[in-house]
Design a protein around this motif. Structure first.
Motif, PDB file in Angstrom:
ATOM      1  N   VAL A  44       0.961  -1.546  -0.099  1.00 28.06           N
ATOM      2  CA  VAL A  44       0.158   0.152   0.091  1.00 28.06           C
ATOM      3  C   VAL A  44       1.457   1.025   0.301  1.00 28.06           C
ATOM      4  N   PHE A  45       1.028   1.745  -1.221  1.00 20.62           N
ATOM      5  CA  PHE A  45       2.317   2.671  -1.231  1.00 20.62           C
ATOM      6  C   PHE A  45       0.799   4.332  -1.063  1.00 20.62           C
ATOM      7  N   GLY A  46       1.701   4.841  -1.180  1.00 18.10           N
ATOM      8  CA  GLY A  46       0.923   6.593  -0.809  1.00 18.10           C
ATOM      9  C   GLY A  46       0.429   7.048  -1.726  1.00 18.10           C
ATOM     10  N   ARG A  47      -0.557   8.326  -2.089  1.00 20.84           N
ATOM     11  CA  ARG A  47      -1.452   8.434  -2.801  1.00 20.84           C
ATOM     12  C   ARG A  47      -1.373   9.873  -2.364  1.00 20.84           C
ATOM     13  N   GLY A  48      -1.643  10.625  -3.884  1.00 21.19           N
ATOM     14  CA  GLY A  48      -2.362  12.202  -3.096  1.00 21.19           C
ATOM     15  C   GLY A  48      -1.570  13.306  -4.764  1.00 21.19           C
ATOM     16  N   ASP A  49      -1.556  14.971  -4.074  1.00 21.12           N
ATOM     17  CA  ASP A  49      -0.882  15.360  -5.115  1.00 21.12           C
ATOM     18  C   ASP A  49       0.557  15.220  -4.900  1.00 21.12           C
ATOM     19  N   GLU A  50       1.208  15.386  -6.037  1.00 22.16           N
ATOM     20  CA  GLU A  50       2.154  14.993  -5.517  1.00 22.16           C
ATOM     21  C   GLU A  50       2.994  16.390  -5.720  1.00 22.16           C
TER      22      GLU A  50
END
Length: 235
Positions: A44-50
């Motif tokens: 489960v990797f990170g997610r969201g605005d780079e």
């Protein structure tokens, strides 16, 4: 049972040519840096605005996160989203990740019961966290709970004593040199100075005897973060 020897760690699974978070996410799916991958459904990797202004770092995925492959989609994630809204943070400009990328648990019948990651798991998975930060340029880092604090700030840091206080980032890190370079454009430029704030993990609110008081404390801490972004000093 804890591992008798230190696991090999994630570093060997991080491709040196990975220049984006998407490429890191793809590579992380094959991580075998510690034994947790054996019983987890997936990484489960990170997610969201780079280009996020705020990066949230939690502990590890839970049961629902492990099933869906996304961080903070279970009850703690829903509570965090509500607290973010109540604190006045913009959810469109957040990046959310965990210090440990696989779900550590034990089976009790058919139920998978959360187990807190050991220090060996935090250390083994830390290269992914460092790699994420090398491709992020946040103005503020929010540490959620003790495991995330150990991963970024070292085992001596106590969230209960220093929660809600703005600290310099990356100067407050246990190894600041890991976060002072941002090779997102292949030039190795210095990462911009930011700030860090530690608070409780939203799952601690769900476990609290008085959830209303615990939730208000979380919102108060996140409100400090929101005001730091605007430069407001209004109490």
């Amino acid at each position: 049972m804890a591992e008798q020897t230190a696991p090999p760690g994630a570093r060997q699974f991080i491709p040196p040519q990975a220049g984006t978070l998407a490429e890191l996410r793809t590579a992380a799916a094959g991580c075998r840096g510690c034994e947790l991958h054996r019983d987890a459904t997936q990484t489960v990797f990170g997610r969201g605005d780079e280009s996020a202004r705020v990066v949230f770092v939690g502990e590890q995925p839970g049961d629902l996160e492990d099933q869906h492959g996304l961080p903070f989609v279970g009850p703690a994630g829903r509570l965090l989203r509500r607290a973010v809204d109540d604190a006045g943070l913009d959810p469109a400009h957040l990046y959310i990740t965990n210090a440990v990328k696989h779900f550590r648990h034990e089976l009790r019948g058919r139920r998978r019961i959360h187990q807190t990651p050991d220090q060996v798991h935090i250390v083994a998975c830390r290269p992914w966290l460092v790699a994420e930060f090398a491709r992020l340029r946040p103005e503020l880092v929010v540490v959620l709970g003790a495991t995330a604090a150990k991963a970024l700030l070292g085992p001596a840091f106590r969230v209960t004593r220093q929660r809600g206080a703005l600290l310099p980032w990356p100067a407050a890190a246990e190894h600041p040199q890991d976060f002072t370079r941002a090779p997102v454009d292949d030039t190795g430029t210095d990462a911009p100075a930011a700030r860090l704030l530690a608070t409780i993990h939203p799952s601690a609110v769900l476990r609290a005897d008085n959830q209303e008081i615990a939730y208000r404390g979380l919102v108060d801490d996140l409100t400090v973060a929101a005001r730091a972004l605007t430069g407001s000093t209004t109490p």
